[in-house]
Design a protein around this motif. Structure first.
Motif, short mmCIF file in Angstrom:
data_model
loop_
_atom_site.label_atom_id
_atom_site.label_comp_id
_atom_site.label_asym_id
_atom_site.label_seq_id
_atom_site.Cartn_x
_atom_site.Cartn_y
_atom_site.Cartn_z
N ARG A 107 -21.66 -0.13 -10.43
CA ARG A 107 -21.51 -0.87 -9.17
C ARG A 107 -20.05 -1.00 -8.75
N GLY A 108 -19.15 -0.62 -9.66
CA GLY A 108 -17.72 -0.67 -9.32
C GLY A 108 -16.94 -1.56 -10.26
N MET A 109 -15.84 -1.02 -10.77
CA MET A 109 -14.99 -1.79 -11.66
C MET A 109 -14.19 -2.82 -10.87
N PRO A 110 -14.04 -4.04 -11.38
CA PRO A 110 -13.31 -5.07 -10.63
C PRO A 110 -11.85 -4.69 -10.43
N ARG A 111 -11.33 -5.05 -9.27
CA ARG A 111 -9.93 -4.78 -8.95
C ARG A 111 -9.30 -6.05 -8.36
N ARG A 112 -7.97 -6.09 -8.39
CA ARG A 112 -7.27 -7.24 -7.85
C ARG A 112 -5.88 -6.80 -7.38
N TYR A 113 -5.37 -7.49 -6.36
CA TYR A 113 -4.02 -7.19 -5.89
C TYR A 113 -3.01 -7.75 -6.90
N LEU A 114 -2.12 -6.88 -7.34
CA LEU A 114 -1.07 -7.28 -8.27
C LEU A 114 0.29 -7.07 -7.62
N GLY A 115 1.20 -8.00 -7.86
CA GLY A 115 2.55 -7.89 -7.30
C GLY A 115 3.38 -6.84 -8.03
N HIS A 116 4.14 -6.06 -7.27
CA HIS A 116 5.00 -5.01 -7.84
C HIS A 116 6.41 -5.15 -7.28
N GLU A 117 7.36 -4.78 -8.08
CA GLU A 117 8.75 -4.64 -7.64
C GLU A 117 9.18 -3.22 -7.98
N GLU A 118 9.60 -2.47 -6.93
CA GLU A 118 9.94 -1.07 -7.15
C GLU A 118 11.02 -0.66 -6.16
N ASP A 119 11.90 0.24 -6.61
CA ASP A 119 12.96 0.77 -5.74
C ASP A 119 12.46 2.06 -5.11
N LEU A 120 12.35 2.07 -3.77
CA LEU A 120 11.78 3.20 -3.05
C LEU A 120 12.76 3.69 -1.98
N SER A 121 12.45 4.88 -1.48
CA SER A 121 13.31 5.44 -0.42
C SER A 121 12.91 4.92 0.95
N ALA A 122 11.69 4.40 1.10
CA ALA A 122 11.23 3.80 2.36
C ALA A 122 10.68 2.41 2.06
N LEU A 123 10.81 1.51 3.02
CA LEU A 123 10.40 0.13 2.81
C LEU A 123 8.89 0.03 2.67
N ARG A 124 8.45 -0.68 1.64
CA ARG A 124 7.04 -0.98 1.45
C ARG A 124 6.93 -2.46 1.13
N GLY A 125 6.11 -3.17 1.88
CA GLY A 125 6.01 -4.61 1.70
C GLY A 125 7.22 -5.31 2.29
#
Length: 434
Positions: free
Chosen positions: A140-158
């Protein structure tokens, strides 16, 4: 690998004869049980090592040592005419039911055939139920949840983490310190499920269960491996979005951390899934009494009260705290005290005291004094020696008082309508038909 079955308080001879366990395998089992928290003094709490036999005590479950396993079943009187294998199958079924009630689990045992109950040990049956339930939930689907991340990227995300941007990337504007939420399956609940799958994979000896567990391990391949002591149990919140996983979460606790059992393993020694019958019987009856009185004016507390017997003359310190198994309240007053005992009492014709120990009577008299209850019940498992009928076996009045202490028995071999039977046989006569 040979597997042996014995009932609590019965014996298993060791030697080379038929129906015996080889002495070297018996020694391995005894050595393993001595590492259990249930071992007691001298390691005799699970198995008593006698000269020519092993004697099981008041702990049930499965012990798996190198080269063999031993299943200890509770002493529950089931139908006697069907043979030992069918009796053991019926006892396994009753024990699984007791675990389900005590741990508040919805376990569907109907899919397991009579033959499976006879040929599989308690551990393999529990593992199979867990595998079947987990497989259905994953479909029926594995449970998922939004988790906070901190990452250095070349384009802005969040959003931009301004302090980190100007400390880490002040001279490199091409990298942006981003903070964002990402929907992930690598959450505490799935990590616990993966740990449970890995754990039972090491203990199962059933080829069918091993195949199911390999398939489940593949599904959880991308979930982080977290050691059992580091699992984040408190992060798991069961709500309407993941209600289907509530029973699986409870079964994972059964295998990994339940208060009614201990799973111990050593370097090459083996493992054990054990349940103390006193604690299991207490919780089982307590939950059934709670169900029986649901929707009435009565309130049930388990292991409550906690009043002290004595107060020190020197410093007024309270000593010897009491914890009755079941307190039934009407308003602010205790109307009934029930204390469960996983012991066998005698029939009245054999013993006017019914085999009730003097210590148990003193305990109930202390409860009567502290909680001012008009009736108290010592509740035991029913057995064939008491006759056909469960219920109140004897009643006694405390000398010089109106308080009644009764002994009673409940037939755990018959799980049909047990909550209603408890209400009819022990509760209605106290509460005047309420």
């Amino acid at each position: 690998m040979p597997s042996y079955t014995v009932r609590e308080w019965d014996t298993l001879p060791h030697g080379d004869g038929e129906g015996s366990i080889p002495a070297h395998l018996a020694s391995r089992l005894v050595a393993l049980t001595k590492t259990s928290p249930f071992a007691g003094r001298g390691g005799g709490g699970v198995l008593e090592d006698r000269r020519h036999e092993l004697r099981a005590r008041g702990v049930v479950g499965v012990i798996a040592a190198q080269g063999c396993s031993l299943e200890i079943l509770p002493k529950i009187d089931v139908m006697q005419a069907e043979g030992a294998e069918r009796q053991n199958a019926a006892i396994r079924k009753r024990l699984v039911h007791m675990l389900a009630v005590a741990l508040d689990l919805k376990i569907e045992i109907g899919r397991i055939t009579d033959l499976d109950w006879q040929r599989e040990t308690l551990l393999e049956i529990l593992i199979r139920l867990f595998c079947d339930k987990l497989t259905e939930a994953i479909r029926r689907g594995m449970p998922r949840r939004y988790l906070g991340h901190e990452e250095d990227l070349s384009a802005l995300r969040g959003t931009l983490d301004v302090p980190r941007q100007f400390t880490r990337h002040a001279l490199n504007p091409g990298r942006l310190a981003c903070r964002f939420d990402d929907l992930s399956q690598d959450i505490a609940l799935n990590q616990i499920m993966k740990a449970a799958v890995a754990h039972v994979s090491r203990t199962s000896r059933s080829p069918a269960n091993q195949q199911r567990l390999r398939e489940l391990a593949f599904v959880y391949a991308d979930i982080s491996d977290v050691p059992v002591p580091a699992l984040r149990w408190r992060e798991v919140i069961i709500d309407r979005t993941n209600r289907a996983w509530q029973d699986l979460f409870g079964m994972a606790q059964l295998f990994l951390r339940s208060r009614y059992q201990t799973t111990s393993s050593g370097s090459g020694q083996g493992s054990a899934l054990l349940f103390e019958m006193n604690a299991l019987f207490e919780e089982y009856v307590g939950r059934l009494v709670t169900r029986a009185l649901a929707g009435t004016e009565f309130r049930v507390t388990l292991q409550g009260g906690r009043l002290f017997c004595l107060t020190s003359v020197e410093n007024d310190r309270a000593l010897f705290q009491t914890k009755p198994d079941i307190l039934i309240w009407r308003g602010g007053q205790v109307a009934h005290v029930i204390d469960t005992k996983w012991k066998r009492i005698s029939a009245r014709i054999d013993d006017p005291k019914l085999g009730v120990s003097q210590g148990d009577v003193y305990q109930m008299m202390a409860y009567a004094h502290l909680y001012k209850s008009p009736k108290l019940t010592l509740l035991y498992p029913h057995h064939n020696g008491l006759g056909a009928n469960e219920g109140v076996q004897a009643q006694f009045r405390i000398t010089g008082q109106e308080t009644v202490i009764e002994t009673g028995s409940v037939d755990v071999a018959n799980g049909k309508d047990l909550a209603a039977r408890l209400r009819d046989k022990f509760l209605l006569n106290v509460f005047g038909g309420s």
